[in-house]
Design a protein around this motif. Structure first.
Motif, PDB file in Angstrom:
ATOM      1  N   ARG A 152      -4.989  -3.529  -3.807  1.00 48.25           N
ATOM      2  CA  ARG A 152      -4.692  -2.707  -5.189  1.00 48.25           C
ATOM      3  C   ARG A 152      -4.100  -3.751  -6.108  1.00 48.25           C
ATOM      4  O   ARG A 152      -4.089  -3.386  -7.464  1.00 48.25           O
ATOM      5  CB  ARG A 152      -3.401  -1.810  -4.912  1.00 48.25           C
ATOM      6  CG  ARG A 152      -3.872  -0.644  -4.002  1.00 48.25           C
ATOM      7  CD  ARG A 152      -2.412   0.362  -3.511  1.00 48.25           C
ATOM      8  NE  ARG A 152      -1.629  -0.506  -2.820  1.00 48.25           N
ATOM      9  CZ  ARG A 152      -0.483  -0.153  -2.625  1.00 48.25           C
ATOM     10  NH1 ARG A 152      -0.068   1.173  -2.839  1.00 48.25           N
ATOM     11  NH2 ARG A 152       0.566  -0.950  -2.152  1.00 48.25           N
ATOM     12  N   ARG A 165       2.165   3.953  -3.838  1.00 52.19           N
ATOM     13  CA  ARG A 165       0.877   4.159  -4.742  1.00 52.19           C
ATOM     14  C   ARG A 165      -0.440   4.105  -3.713  1.00 52.19           C
ATOM     15  O   ARG A 165      -1.568   3.959  -4.048  1.00 52.19           O
ATOM     16  CB  ARG A 165       0.581   3.224  -5.721  1.00 52.19           C
ATOM     17  CG  ARG A 165       1.748   2.863  -6.774  1.00 52.19           C
ATOM     18  CD  ARG A 165       1.473   1.867  -7.764  1.00 52.19           C
ATOM     19  NE  ARG A 165       1.694   0.550  -6.818  1.00 52.19           N
ATOM     20  CZ  ARG A 165       0.504  -0.213  -6.757  1.00 52.19           C
ATOM     21  NH1 ARG A 165      -0.403  -0.014  -7.146  1.00 52.19           N
ATOM     22  NH2 ARG A 165       0.871  -1.430  -5.983  1.00 52.19           N
ATOM     23  N   SER A 201      -6.312   4.886  -5.391  1.00 50.67           N
ATOM     24  CA  SER A 201      -5.645   3.515  -5.746  1.00 50.67           C
ATOM     25  C   SER A 201      -6.393   2.516  -4.679  1.00 50.67           C
ATOM     26  O   SER A 201      -6.468   1.333  -4.879  1.00 50.67           O
ATOM     27  CB  SER A 201      -4.066   3.468  -5.472  1.00 50.67           C
ATOM     28  OG  SER A 201      -3.725   3.713  -4.070  1.00 50.67           O
ATOM     29  N   THR A 212      -3.185   5.696  -2.321  1.00 58.82           N
ATOM     30  CA  THR A 212      -3.925   7.304  -2.418  1.00 58.82           C
ATOM     31  C   THR A 212      -5.405   6.638  -2.400  1.00 58.82           C
ATOM     32  O   THR A 212      -5.770   5.537  -2.604  1.00 58.82           O
ATOM     33  CB  THR A 212      -3.668   7.633  -3.752  1.00 58.82           C
ATOM     34  OG1 THR A 212      -4.097   6.679  -4.811  1.00 58.82           O
ATOM     35  CG2 THR A 212      -2.271   8.064  -4.198  1.00 58.82           C
TER      36      THR A 212
END
Length: 275
Positions: free
Chosen positions: A52, A79, A84, A81
């Motif tokens: 990321r 974060r 991401s 997901t």
């Protein structure tokens, strides 16, 4: 040298072990090097990095001839997901591979499509599209659901009663695949240049239902003869609907479970070969 992103996970660990056993120089990219402790006996280099965050990826891919992505963001803290990790993280990794002059092996998912109702499938499709347009030599491995993942989930929910929890009715056939079969395909794609420009499909020998997997777990536990517990479809629909309101791993899991329980999830070898 072959870089494996996500090399400490269920699939990545097997790929790293196969590459090391074949005498291939291998580097593992992980957010937390402590998670690579189970690979300590292997001649594998471990580097810290997060797909990321593109800032550290050039150093991770330096000297690599092939980059393997075994990452996924279906469930995780913060974060983590599908957007991401499976989309943006793979885009970052593909661009780093391009700058390094490396080929790229993307682990995707059977049924990945831009209009798919489940976010993970859409994000995998977006990563595939970026790879195909990147100019990087590529191989895509589309795998069905990992058998071991769902067996583990059923074991974890069995509890003291020995009755696993099945999301939905559990009688819908699904094209589960042993993770070792996927690892073998990914390793072959990483080590064989003849696999470039190909989409490989990996599925198990037979389609199985969640109730059948639950029966296997109950056989292990000695609690056969009693039905598993079920989460009704209306509950899954209510949980899945919360995904529109806020990001939630539980909402994503409910949406995926509902899909597996209500749609055709069998693997069509003839249809896959025609793609």
């Amino acid at each position: 040298m072959i870089l494996v992103a996500g090399g400490t996970g269920r699939l990545g660990t097997l790929v790293v072990r196969r590459l090391a056993a074949a005498g291939r120089p291998v580097r593992v990219l992980t957010r937390d090097p402590a998670r690579a402790g189970h690979l300590a006996e292997l001649p594998a280099e471990v580097v810290r990095g997060d797909v990321r965050d593109p800032r550290g990826l050039d150093a991770a891919t330096a000297g690599a001839t092939v980059v393997v992505s075994a990452v996924h963001g279906f469930a995780g803290p913060g974060r983590v997901t599908p957007a991401s990790v499976d989309r943006d993280g793979n885009v970052n990794l593909i661009e780093a591979a391009r700058r390094a002059g490396a080929a790229f092996v993307l682990t995707s998912i059977a049924g990945a499509a831009p209009g798919h109702p489940v976010e993970l499938f859409r994000m995998k499709a977006a990563a595939e599209a970026h790879l195909l347009s990147s100019g990087v030599p590529w191989t895509i491995v589309r795998a069905c659901a990992f058998t071991e993942l769902y067996l583990d989930l059923l074991r974890q929910t069995a509890g003291r009663s020995g009755r696993p929890v099945v999301f939905g009715r559990g009688d819908n056939p699904v094209g589960f695949v042993p993770v070792a079969d996927v690892a073998a395909a990914v390793t072959a794609a990483a080590t064989d240049p003849a696999q470039r420009g190909r989409i490989l499909h990996v599925a198990g020998a037979a389609n199985r239902t969640m109730n059948e997997l639950a029966a296997e777990v109950q056989g292990e536990l000695g609690t056969g003869g009693r039905p598993p517990r079920h989460v009704p479809r209306p509950v899954l629909r209510a949980l899945a609907a919360t995904a529109a309101l806020h990001e939630s791993a539980l909402a994503r899991q409910a949406a995926a479970a509902l899909l597996m329980d209500t749609t055709d999830m069998t693997f069509d070898a003839a249809g896959a070969a025609a793609q």
